[in-house]
Design a protein around this motif. Structure first.
Motif, PDB file in Angstrom:
ATOM      1  N   GLN A 164       0.855  -1.177   0.000  1.00  0.00           N
ATOM      2  CA  GLN A 164       0.000   0.000   0.000  1.00  0.00           C
ATOM      3  C   GLN A 164       0.891   1.226   0.000  1.00  0.00           C
ATOM      4  N   GLU A 165       0.286   2.366  -0.262  1.00  0.00           N
ATOM      5  CA  GLU A 165       1.030   3.609  -0.226  1.00  0.00           C
ATOM      6  C   GLU A 165       1.458   3.905   1.210  1.00  0.00           C
ATOM      7  N   TYR A 166       2.719   4.229   1.390  1.00  0.00           N
ATOM      8  CA  TYR A 166       3.216   4.472   2.731  1.00  0.00           C
ATOM      9  C   TYR A 166       4.365   5.464   2.676  1.00  0.00           C
ATOM     10  N   THR A 167       4.694   6.000   3.841  1.00  0.00           N
ATOM     11  CA  THR A 167       5.876   6.837   3.985  1.00  0.00           C
ATOM     12  C   THR A 167       6.792   6.177   5.007  1.00  0.00           C
ATOM     13  N   GLU A 168       8.062   6.092   4.700  1.00  0.00           N
ATOM     14  CA  GLU A 168       9.030   5.486   5.614  1.00  0.00           C
ATOM     15  C   GLU A 168       9.818   6.587   6.316  1.00  0.00           C
ATOM     16  N   TYR A 169       9.871   6.484   7.635  1.00  0.00           N
ATOM     17  CA  TYR A 169      10.615   7.438   8.453  1.00  0.00           C
ATOM     18  C   TYR A 169      11.774   6.701   9.107  1.00  0.00           C
ATOM     19  N   LYS A 170      12.965   7.309   9.076  1.00  0.00           N
ATOM     20  CA  LYS A 170      14.142   6.682   9.661  1.00  0.00           C
ATOM     21  C   LYS A 170      14.799   7.632  10.650  1.00  0.00           C
ATOM     22  N   GLY A 171      15.497   7.055  11.604  1.00  0.00           N
ATOM     23  CA  GLY A 171      16.198   7.882  12.570  1.00  0.00           C
ATOM     24  C   GLY A 171      16.792   7.055  13.687  1.00  0.00           C
ATOM     25  N   ARG A 172      17.058   7.721  14.827  1.00  0.00           N
ATOM     26  CA  ARG A 172      17.670   7.050  15.978  1.00  0.00           C
ATOM     27  C   ARG A 172      16.980   7.498  17.257  1.00  0.00           C
ATOM     28  N   VAL A 173      16.969   6.591  18.231  1.00  0.00           N
ATOM     29  CA  VAL A 173      16.521   6.921  19.581  1.00  0.00           C
ATOM     30  C   VAL A 173      17.753   6.925  20.471  1.00  0.00           C
ATOM     31  N   LEU A 174      17.959   8.031  21.188  1.00  0.00           N
ATOM     32  CA  LEU A 174      19.160   8.217  21.994  1.00  0.00           C
ATOM     33  C   LEU A 174      18.778   8.649  23.395  1.00  0.00           C
ATOM     34  N   SER A 175      19.671   8.393  24.338  1.00  0.00           N
ATOM     35  CA  SER A 175      19.485   8.946  25.671  1.00  0.00           C
ATOM     36  C   SER A 175      19.674  10.460  25.596  1.00  0.00           C
ATOM     37  N   SER A 176      19.064  11.185  26.525  1.00  0.00           N
ATOM     38  CA  SER A 176      19.062  12.646  26.446  1.00  0.00           C
ATOM     39  C   SER A 176      20.466  13.249  26.539  1.00  0.00           C
ATOM     40  N   ASP A 177      21.399  12.504  27.132  1.00  0.00           N
ATOM     41  CA  ASP A 177      22.769  13.019  27.190  1.00  0.00           C
ATOM     42  C   ASP A 177      23.544  12.758  25.900  1.00  0.00           C
ATOM     43  N   ARG A 178      22.886  12.113  24.930  1.00  0.00           N
ATOM     44  CA  ARG A 178      23.441  11.834  23.604  1.00  0.00           C
ATOM     45  C   ARG A 178      24.627  10.884  23.645  1.00  0.00           C
ATOM     46  N   GLU A 179      24.869  10.267  24.767  1.00  0.00           N
ATOM     47  CA  GLU A 179      26.054   9.415  24.893  1.00  0.00           C
ATOM     48  C   GLU A 179      25.825   7.987  24.428  1.00  0.00           C
ATOM     49  N   ARG A 180      24.574   7.548  24.402  1.00  0.00           N
ATOM     50  CA  ARG A 180      24.370   6.159  24.003  1.00  0.00           C
ATOM     51  C   ARG A 180      23.037   5.987  23.270  1.00  0.00           C
TER      52      ARG A 180
END
Length: 424
Positions: free
Chosen positions: A35-51
């Protein structure tokens, strides 16, 4: 006590052939037609950006669409194009959950930061349980109240990889449909294969083909609340010792953390952690480890067949299970297994070490109004299945279509890239 294991089959390679929430209508992706769709990509990080935050759940609220992050915190989320005005909940154990409007997401490089939970949970008055063993008994007794009690069709993505040392030697991926049975039913689930691809480099296996027998069933059978007899059951729970660890929370829920281990240790024995909701006594996560110090027994437990010139035994076995919730009912959402095996050859100075990783994430679900015993087709898998080679799927970057998958981590992506180079 019954022991659940993933059976491993060794045979000679020459014999191996093969923002405000906006309401949305409930949606289930029909994976038999794109079906018609949109793909979103990214990352989930801890708020301190360290991991990065691996295995974080992303759920499109008021729909039946979900995915999880990979070990690098990366995600791919495919949403039907007619659902642009929705909200995605991002959650992981020990972090504050976050609701994010879909309009915040971009098709590449979306970053979502989760704040660690900082509340002093030991001071929360809701934690009143004093007997960890009694709490686990209560958890097991409340399956009917807390978990799905109807037949459900679940769509899931499954991945299985095998490394010899640092080299990837086998990779299997599949989209499947799980015919999930009620949690109080003794009937086992059945699995249909929707789409799959697999490749293996047998030259790097030292003429030894290591295959997971069971495929997606292995990840499914670690569902502790559906199959408690594989670890423990209420009648013999006294075979285990239980104690409280520091509590935590997820998705705004306070959780008891219970450490457990088997008392009887003459055979391989389980130990691990159970994360139990303090109000409903629901198991929301389980971390299981199997002690395999007794090599001879562990070998018999796992190895069905092997060449006579080898000694094969596991040295590490661990499982992880996460549950999801919708409309007050919980169900299996994600499971993984990590196994390390050693293969000793009689006439070789050095042994071989194999690392087997499998994982499965439920990405869609809906009630199954069909027959209790549906007519089986050729697409149904047997629990003894071994996925056969089909390399062609790796040449198509759009192979998965609208199906949500677990984004490959760097190691897996490198393996896929090499496969594509060989196919060009």
């Amino acid at each position: 006590m019954k022991i659940f294991v993933i059976n491993i089959l060794f045979i000679l390679a020459v014999l191996f052939p093969v923002s405000p929430e906006i309401q949305a209508a409930a949606v289930f992706q029909d994976l038999q037609q794109d079906q018609e769709y949109t793909e979103y990509k990214g990352r989930v990080l801890s708020s301190d950006r360290e991991r990065p935050v691996g295995s974080a759940q992303l759920t499109v609220l008021n729909t039946n669409i979900a995915t999880v992050t990979n070990a690098d915190g990366e995600f791919s989320l495919k949403v039907p194009s007619n659902l642009s005005q929705v909200v995605v909940r991002v959650s992981y154990l020990g972090f504050e959950s976050k609701n994010v409007a879909l309009e915040y997401f971009s098709e590449e490089n979306t970053e979502i930061f989760l704040e660690p939970s900082v509340e002093e949970l030991s001071e929360i008055s809701i934690f009143q349980a004093e007997d960890a063993g009694k709490l686990v008994r209560t958890m097991l007794s409340k399956r009917e109240d807390n978990y799905l009690n109807q037949n459900t069709n679940m769509t899931a993505f499954y991945r299985e990889s095998i490394r010899k040392g640092r080299k990837n030697v086998s990779l299997s991926e599949a989209v499947i449909r799980i015919h999930k049975k009620p949690y109080t039913s003794s009937r086992k689930e059945e699995i249909e294969l929707i789409k799959a691809r697999k490749t293996a480099d047998y030259d790097k296996l030292d003429t030894l083909a290591l295959k997971l027998r069971g495929g997606p069933y292995n990840a499914l059978y670690v569902d502790v609340m559906k199959y408690p007899e594989y670890v423990f059951y209420i009648d013999d729970i006294s075979d285990y010792s239980f104690s409280f660890d520091e509590p935590t929370q997820i998705d705004g829920r306070y959780l008891y953390v219970v450490d457990f281990e088997a008392r009887e240790r003459s055979a391989p024995w389980y130990f691990g952690k159970l994360y139990i909701d303090a109000q409903s006594h629901t198991l929301v996560r389980a971390e299981l480890n199997l002690n395999v110090d007794n090599r001879s027994v562990a070998s018999r437990l796992f190895v069905s067949k092997k060449p006579g010139s080898t000694r094969v035994y596991p040295i590490e076995v661990k499982y992880l299970i996460d549950y999801q919730q919708q409309d007050g009912k919980w169900f299996y959402g994600y499971g993984s297994a990590d196994l390390t095996f050693v293969v000793n050859w009689k006439r070789k100075l050095f042994n071989s070490r194999y690392y087997v990783h499998s994982e499965m994430a439920v990405t869609g679900w809906k009630p199954d109004p069909g027959d209790v015993n549906p007519r089986r087709s050729d697409s149904y898998l047997k629990p003894t299945v071994v996925m056969t080679d089909d390399v062609s799927g790796f040449s198509d970057p759009e192979f998965w279509g609208s199906n949500n998958i677990i984004e490959p981590d760097k190691d897996i992506q490198n393996a896929i890239d090499k496969i594509r180079e060989q196919l060009d």
